[in-house]
Design an enzyme around this catalytic site. Structure first.
Site, PDB file in Angstrom:
ATOM      1  N   GLU A 199     -35.357 -16.772 -49.453  1.00  0.00           N
ATOM      2  CA  GLU A 199     -33.922 -16.817 -49.780  1.00  0.00           C
ATOM      3  C   GLU A 199     -33.574 -18.092 -50.557  1.00  0.00           C
ATOM      4  O   GLU A 199     -32.717 -18.085 -51.419  1.00  0.00           O
ATOM      5  CB  GLU A 199     -33.086 -16.699 -48.495  1.00  0.00           C
ATOM      6  CG  GLU A 199     -33.089 -15.272 -47.969  1.00  0.00           C
ATOM      7  CD  GLU A 199     -32.920 -15.148 -46.472  1.00  0.00           C
ATOM      8  OE1 GLU A 199     -32.519 -16.109 -45.814  1.00  0.00           O
ATOM      9  OE2 GLU A 199     -33.226 -14.052 -45.953  1.00  0.00           O
ATOM     10  N   LYS A 216     -31.050 -18.754 -39.885  1.00  0.00           N
ATOM     11  CA  LYS A 216     -30.381 -18.687 -41.209  1.00  0.00           C
ATOM     12  C   LYS A 216     -28.955 -19.242 -41.078  1.00  0.00           C
ATOM     13  O   LYS A 216     -28.762 -20.215 -40.359  1.00  0.00           O
ATOM     14  CB  LYS A 216     -30.429 -17.260 -41.750  1.00  0.00           C
ATOM     15  CG  LYS A 216     -31.852 -16.689 -41.722  1.00  0.00           C
ATOM     16  CD  LYS A 216     -32.033 -15.417 -42.487  1.00  0.00           C
ATOM     17  CE  LYS A 216     -33.483 -14.967 -42.384  1.00  0.00           C
ATOM     18  NZ  LYS A 216     -33.787 -13.802 -43.185  1.00  0.00           N
ATOM     19  N   SER A 220     -38.911  -8.593 -40.544  1.00  0.00           N
ATOM     20  CA  SER A 220     -38.552  -7.459 -39.685  1.00  0.00           C
ATOM     21  C   SER A 220     -39.402  -7.355 -38.415  1.00  0.00           C
ATOM     22  O   SER A 220     -39.770  -6.253 -37.985  1.00  0.00           O
ATOM     23  CB  SER A 220     -38.595  -6.152 -40.472  1.00  0.00           C
ATOM     24  OG  SER A 220     -37.623  -6.172 -41.503  1.00  0.00           O
ATOM     25  N   GLY A 234     -35.522  -8.894 -43.534  1.00  0.00           N
ATOM     26  CA  GLY A 234     -34.174  -8.404 -43.247  1.00  0.00           C
ATOM     27  C   GLY A 234     -33.947  -6.940 -43.576  1.00  0.00           C
ATOM     28  O   GLY A 234     -32.805  -6.485 -43.612  1.00  0.00           O
ATOM     29  N   ASN A 276     -35.681 -18.312 -37.028  1.00  0.00           N
ATOM     30  CA  ASN A 276     -34.933 -18.757 -38.208  1.00  0.00           C
ATOM     31  C   ASN A 276     -33.533 -18.146 -38.114  1.00  0.00           C
ATOM     32  O   ASN A 276     -33.341 -16.975 -38.428  1.00  0.00           O
ATOM     33  CB  ASN A 276     -35.659 -18.289 -39.481  1.00  0.00           C
ATOM     34  CG  ASN A 276     -34.880 -18.635 -40.736  1.00  0.00           C
ATOM     35  OD1 ASN A 276     -33.914 -19.407 -40.692  1.00  0.00           O
ATOM     36  ND2 ASN A 276     -35.292 -18.066 -41.862  1.00  0.00           N
ATOM     37  N   GLU A 308     -44.490 -14.046 -45.600  1.00  0.00           N
ATOM     38  CA  GLU A 308     -43.270 -13.254 -45.487  1.00  0.00           C
ATOM     39  C   GLU A 308     -43.094 -12.391 -46.738  1.00  0.00           C
ATOM     40  O   GLU A 308     -42.496 -12.836 -47.730  1.00  0.00           O
ATOM     41  CB  GLU A 308     -42.054 -14.169 -45.333  1.00  0.00           C
ATOM     42  CG  GLU A 308     -42.066 -14.980 -44.048  1.00  0.00           C
ATOM     43  CD  GLU A 308     -40.644 -15.255 -43.560  1.00  0.00           C
ATOM     44  OE1 GLU A 308     -40.350 -14.943 -42.406  1.00  0.00           O
ATOM     45  OE2 GLU A 308     -39.827 -15.765 -44.350  1.00  0.00           O
ATOM     46  N   HIS A 365     -38.469 -20.906 -48.147  1.00  0.00           N
ATOM     47  CA  HIS A 365     -38.109 -19.554 -47.701  1.00  0.00           C
ATOM     48  C   HIS A 365     -37.693 -18.730 -48.920  1.00  0.00           C
ATOM     49  O   HIS A 365     -37.087 -19.256 -49.857  1.00  0.00           O
ATOM     50  CB  HIS A 365     -36.967 -19.629 -46.676  1.00  0.00           C
ATOM     51  CG  HIS A 365     -36.715 -18.300 -46.030  1.00  0.00           C
ATOM     52  ND1 HIS A 365     -35.947 -17.336 -46.625  1.00  0.00           N
ATOM     53  CD2 HIS A 365     -37.146 -17.777 -44.852  1.00  0.00           C
ATOM     54  CE1 HIS A 365     -35.911 -16.274 -45.840  1.00  0.00           C
ATOM     55  NE2 HIS A 365     -36.637 -16.516 -44.756  1.00  0.00           N
TER      56      HIS A 365
HETATM   57  P1  PGA Z   1     -36.132 -11.061 -40.564  1.00  0.00           P
HETATM   58  O1  PGA Z   1     -36.239 -12.440 -41.369  1.00  0.00           O
HETATM   59  O2  PGA Z   1     -36.881 -11.240 -39.275  1.00  0.00           O
HETATM   60  O3  PGA Z   1     -34.668 -10.843 -40.368  1.00  0.00           O
HETATM   61  O4  PGA Z   1     -36.752 -10.010 -41.437  1.00  0.00           O
HETATM   62  C1  PGA Z   1     -37.390 -13.206 -41.368  1.00  0.00           C
HETATM   63  C2  PGA Z   1     -37.205 -14.423 -42.209  1.00  0.00           C
HETATM   64  O5  PGA Z   1     -36.442 -14.369 -43.198  1.00  0.00           O
HETATM   65  O6  PGA Z   1     -37.762 -15.495 -41.911  1.00  0.00           O
END
Ligand code: PGA
Length: 229
Positions: free
Chosen positions: A95, A10, A189, A157, A8, A151, A93
């Site tokens: 976000e 983003k 992460s 993140g 991903n 998640e 997601h």
């Molecule tokens: P990350 O994000 O690996 O940076 O923690 C995962 C995600 O948001 O899908």
């Protein structure tokens, strides 16, 4: 079942040259790894410019528009994504739920619209409640086509991945609802040090990777480690 690793990206990288470079380094690095299906989900604008790996989008419009078109300024329909060669689409997601106020009802509509256009949805959830509400009214047969990504918000993140025990419990709880064959990923992460444990010990089918997918060396390392499980 083949392992599934989804990148991903983003809202990264910030130009097409960098996006092509990142994509090609990953493609070369993976080489002939056959044990893992790798999916890259770049920003919409790069989707039609990248070739040679399976592609996914990071979002789609929630309405299943007749013929995939209509007066909805700024939206991208699942029909359009399918048309340019996308196989997967990330839906719900955290976000999007947080910054764009996506509700479970919207997520549910997006899942239905994606399925109606033969896209494979990757439904992101951080609770059992979000699984149940997201999948409301979708038939058992259709649910089988959906990939679930657990998640936990605290792990996204932050550099603080979920504990293997907690993740494993959630993995099993989701399977209790969706059946043993459910495709369930872990995200939050993930790096080359912890990736294998989520597959081997917590028994996830695969991983959804944000930050580490922007570092091609690290991302390829994760894929190679998972391919050994
Ligand atoms: P990350 O994000 O690996 O940076 O923690 C995962 C995600 O948001 O899908």
């Amino acid at each position: 079942m083949k392992h599934l690793i989804v990148a991903n990206w983003k809202c990264n990288p910030n130009n097409l040259v960098k996006a092509k470079k990142l994509f090609s380094v990953v493609k070369k690095g993976i080489g002939v790894v056959k044990e893992v299906e790798v999916v890259v989900c770049p920003p919409f604008v790069y989707l039609s410019k990248l070739f040679g790996l399976t592609l996914g989008a990071q979002n789609c419009f929630w309405k299943n528009l007749p013929a995939g078109r209509g007066a909805f300024t700024g939206e991208i329909s699942p029909f359009m994504l399918k048309d340019i060669g996308c196989k997967y689409v990330i839906i719900g997601h955290s976000e999007r739920r947080r910054y764009f106020k996506e509700t479970c009802a919207m997520v549910n509509k997006k899942l239905k619209a994606a399925l109606a256009n033969n896209l494979k949805p990757i439904l992101c959830i951080d609770s059992i409640n979000q699984v149940k509400r997201g999948l409301k009214g979708i038939s058992k047969k259709e649910i089988k086509k959906i990939v679930i990504a657990y998640e936990p918000i605290f792990a996204i993140g932050t550099g603080k991945a979920c504990s293997i025990n907690k993740a494993k419990k959630m993995n099993f709880s989701i399977r209790k609802i969706l059946g043993e064959q459910a495709a369930i990923l872990y995200g939050g992460s993930v790096n080359s040090k912890n990736a294998k444990d989520f597959i081997k010990k917590a028994q996830f089918q695969g991983l959804l990777i944000g930050g580490a997918s922007l570092n091609p060396k690290e991302f390829v390392k994760i894929i190679k480690k998972v391919s050994q499980v």
